[in-house]
Design a protein around this motif. Sequence first.
Motif, PDB file in Angstrom:
ATOM      1  N   VAL A  47     -59.166   7.341  89.434  1.00 21.19           N
ATOM      2  CA  VAL A  47     -60.086   7.027  90.521  1.00 21.19           C
ATOM      3  C   VAL A  47     -59.436   7.242  91.888  1.00 21.19           C
ATOM      4  CG1 VAL A  47     -61.422   5.185  91.608  1.00 21.19           C
ATOM      5  CG2 VAL A  47     -61.332   5.358  89.104  1.00 21.19           C
ATOM      6  N   ALA A  48     -58.240   6.689  92.070  1.00 18.28           N
ATOM      7  CA  ALA A  48     -57.600   6.758  93.388  1.00 18.28           C
ATOM      8  C   ALA A  48     -56.097   6.599  93.220  1.00 18.28           C
ATOM      9  CB  ALA A  48     -58.134   5.683  94.314  1.00 18.28           C
ATOM     10  N   THR A  49     -55.346   7.193  94.133  1.00 17.24           N
ATOM     11  CA  THR A  49     -53.888   7.159  94.100  1.00 17.24           C
ATOM     12  C   THR A  49     -53.356   6.837  95.486  1.00 17.24           C
ATOM     13  OG1 THR A  49     -53.756   8.771  92.312  1.00 17.24           O
ATOM     14  CG2 THR A  49     -51.819   8.564  93.728  1.00 17.24           C
ATOM     15  N   ILE A  50     -52.246   6.105  95.511  1.00 18.20           N
ATOM     16  CA  ILE A  50     -51.571   5.820  96.768  1.00 18.20           C
ATOM     17  C   ILE A  50     -50.073   6.010  96.568  1.00 18.20           C
ATOM     18  CG2 ILE A  50     -51.448   3.326  96.287  1.00 18.20           C
ATOM     19  CD1 ILE A  50     -51.872   2.915  99.350  1.00 18.20           C
ATOM     20  N   ARG A  51     -49.437   6.659  97.512  1.00 17.79           N
ATOM     21  CA  ARG A  51     -47.999   6.882  97.418  1.00 17.79           C
ATOM     22  C   ARG A  51     -47.240   5.562  97.576  1.00 17.79           C
ATOM     23  NH1 ARG A  51     -46.527  12.311  98.651  1.00 17.79           N
ATOM     24  NH2 ARG A  51     -47.690  13.558  97.140  1.00 17.79           N
ATOM     25  N   SER A  52     -46.002   5.559  97.175  1.00 20.10           N
ATOM     26  CA  SER A  52     -45.201   4.336  97.170  1.00 20.10           C
ATOM     27  C   SER A  52     -45.134   3.681  98.552  1.00 20.10           C
ATOM     28  CB  SER A  52     -43.790   4.634  96.666  1.00 20.10           C
ATOM     29  OG  SER A  52     -43.181   5.644  97.463  1.00 20.10           O
ATOM     30  N   SER A  53     -45.071   4.517  99.587  1.00 19.55           N
ATOM     31  CA  SER A  53     -44.993   3.997 100.955  1.00 19.55           C
ATOM     32  C   SER A  53     -46.345   3.586 101.510  1.00 19.55           C
ATOM     33  CB  SER A  53     -44.400   5.062 101.869  1.00 19.55           C
ATOM     34  OG  SER A  53     -45.274   6.168 101.946  1.00 19.55           O
ATOM     35  N   GLY A  54     -47.402   3.997 100.821  1.00 22.26           N
ATOM     36  CA  GLY A  54     -48.743   3.723 101.317  1.00 22.26           C
ATOM     37  C   GLY A  54     -49.249   4.744 102.313  1.00 22.26           C
ATOM     38  N   GLY A  55     -48.440   5.762 102.587  1.00 24.18           N
ATOM     39  CA  GLY A  55     -48.788   6.703 103.632  1.00 24.18           C
ATOM     40  C   GLY A  55     -49.705   7.820 103.225  1.00 24.18           C
ATOM     41  N   TYR A  56     -50.003   7.937 101.948  1.00 30.51           N
ATOM     42  CA  TYR A  56     -50.877   9.008 101.471  1.00 30.51           C
ATOM     43  C   TYR A  56     -51.772   8.469 100.376  1.00 30.51           C
ATOM     44  CZ  TYR A  56     -52.447  13.243  99.119  1.00 30.51           C
ATOM     45  OH  TYR A  56     -53.215  14.217  98.546  1.00 30.51           O
ATOM     46  N   THR A  57     -53.036   8.814 100.450  1.00 34.21           N
ATOM     47  CA  THR A  57     -53.989   8.403  99.419  1.00 34.21           C
ATOM     48  C   THR A  57     -54.825   9.593  98.981  1.00 34.21           C
ATOM     49  OG1 THR A  57     -55.630   7.777 101.101  1.00 34.21           O
ATOM     50  CG2 THR A  57     -54.172   6.036 100.299  1.00 34.21           C
ATOM     51  N   ASP A  58     -55.354   9.488  97.779  1.00 31.89           N
ATOM     52  CA  ASP A  58     -56.199  10.547  97.235  1.00 31.89           C
ATOM     53  C   ASP A  58     -57.261   9.910  96.350  1.00 31.89           C
ATOM     54  OD1 ASP A  58     -55.820  13.460  95.106  1.00 31.89           O
ATOM     55  OD2 ASP A  58     -57.052  13.148  96.888  1.00 31.89           O
ATOM     56  N   TYR A  59     -58.425  10.550  96.296  1.00 30.50           N
ATOM     57  CA  TYR A  59     -59.553   9.967  95.584  1.00 30.50           C
ATOM     58  C   TYR A  59     -60.264  10.993  94.727  1.00 30.50           C
ATOM     59  CZ  TYR A  59     -58.889   6.290  99.041  1.00 30.50           C
ATOM     60  OH  TYR A  59     -58.348   5.307  99.819  1.00 30.50           O
ATOM     61  N   LYS A  64     -64.984   9.279  96.726  1.00 30.34           N
ATOM     62  CA  LYS A  64     -64.502   9.582  98.066  1.00 30.34           C
ATOM     63  C   LYS A  64     -65.509   9.121  99.105  1.00 30.34           C
ATOM     64  CE  LYS A  64     -62.056  13.206  97.864  1.00 30.34           C
ATOM     65  NZ  LYS A  64     -61.576  14.613  97.763  1.00 30.34           N
ATOM     66  N   GLY A  65     -65.015   8.429 100.127  1.00 33.49           N
ATOM     67  CA  GLY A  65     -65.876   7.917 101.175  1.00 33.49           C
ATOM     68  C   GLY A  65     -66.455   6.548 100.883  1.00 33.49           C
ATOM     69  N   ARG A  66     -66.327   6.088  99.638  1.00 27.29           N
ATOM     70  CA  ARG A  66     -66.857   4.765  99.271  1.00 27.29           C
ATOM     71  C   ARG A  66     -65.758   3.787  98.881  1.00 27.29           C
ATOM     72  NH1 ARG A  66     -69.872   4.234  94.830  1.00 27.29           N
ATOM     73  NH2 ARG A  66     -68.923   6.007  93.742  1.00 27.29           N
ATOM     74  N   PHE A  67     -64.693   4.285  98.281  1.00 25.18           N
ATOM     75  CA  PHE A  67     -63.592   3.442  97.808  1.00 25.18           C
ATOM     76  C   PHE A  67     -62.370   3.645  98.705  1.00 25.18           C
ATOM     77  CE2 PHE A  67     -64.760   3.160  92.988  1.00 25.18           C
ATOM     78  CZ  PHE A  67     -66.035   2.760  93.322  1.00 25.18           C
ATOM     79  N   THR A  68     -61.595   2.576  98.861  1.00 29.15           N
ATOM     80  CA  THR A  68     -60.349   2.643  99.614  1.00 29.15           C
ATOM     81  C   THR A  68     -59.238   1.945  98.836  1.00 29.15           C
ATOM     82  OG1 THR A  68     -61.553   2.610 101.721  1.00 29.15           O
ATOM     83  CG2 THR A  68     -59.191   2.106 101.783  1.00 29.15           C
ATOM     84  N   ILE A  69     -58.170   2.683  98.560  1.00 28.02           N
ATOM     85  CA  ILE A  69     -57.018   2.116  97.871  1.00 28.02           C
ATOM     86  C   ILE A  69     -55.985   1.696  98.906  1.00 28.02           C
ATOM     87  CG2 ILE A  69     -55.901   4.378  97.585  1.00 28.02           C
ATOM     88  CD1 ILE A  69     -54.860   3.391  94.848  1.00 28.02           C
ATOM     89  N   SER A  70     -55.332   0.572  98.639  1.00 28.39           N
ATOM     90  CA  SER A  70     -54.279   0.095  99.535  1.00 28.39           C
ATOM     91  C   SER A  70     -53.257  -0.685  98.716  1.00 28.39           C
ATOM     92  CB  SER A  70     -54.860  -0.765 100.659  1.00 28.39           C
ATOM     93  OG  SER A  70     -55.511  -1.909 100.130  1.00 28.39           O
ATOM     94  N   ARG A  71     -52.142  -1.013  99.356  1.00 26.49           N
ATOM     95  CA  ARG A  71     -51.102  -1.747  98.643  1.00 26.49           C
ATOM     96  C   ARG A  71     -50.339  -2.628  99.615  1.00 26.49           C
ATOM     97  NH1 ARG A  71     -47.627   2.567  95.811  1.00 26.49           N
ATOM     98  NH2 ARG A  71     -46.273   0.796  95.273  1.00 26.49           N
TER      99      ARG A  71
END
Length: 115
Positions: A47-59, A64-71
């Motif tokens: 569904v969604a990915t976030i890099r270890s630093s949180g600086g890059y996300t992909d959906y 896309k446009g509806r979900f937001t991944i964070s850490r």
Amino acid sequence: VQLVESGGGLVQPGESLRLSCAASGFTFSYVDMSWYRQAPGKERELVATIRSSGGYTDYADSVKGRFTISRDNVKRALYLQMNSLQPEDTAVYYCNRRWSQPYAWGQGTQVTVSS
């Protein structure tokens, strides 16, 4: 390793949910993390990915446009903010690392979107 997902529930179309994943047993801040989901009768999908630093996300295109991944690397937590939910988003949602062999899967959290 332990991954514990929470925050799912039954909502109507157009509503929102925020999922959480509590991670332990590995160096969370070093690991790219993802949310996955599995609908009844279907294979698990990314569904969604976030890099270890949180600086890059992909959906996935479907969210896309509806979900937001964070850490939050201090809290060792992964989140998925889901807005404008649709019936096709109904699934069990899991968190896990993005690359390499997955860790042992948690129990997931059920998201049901229905009117």
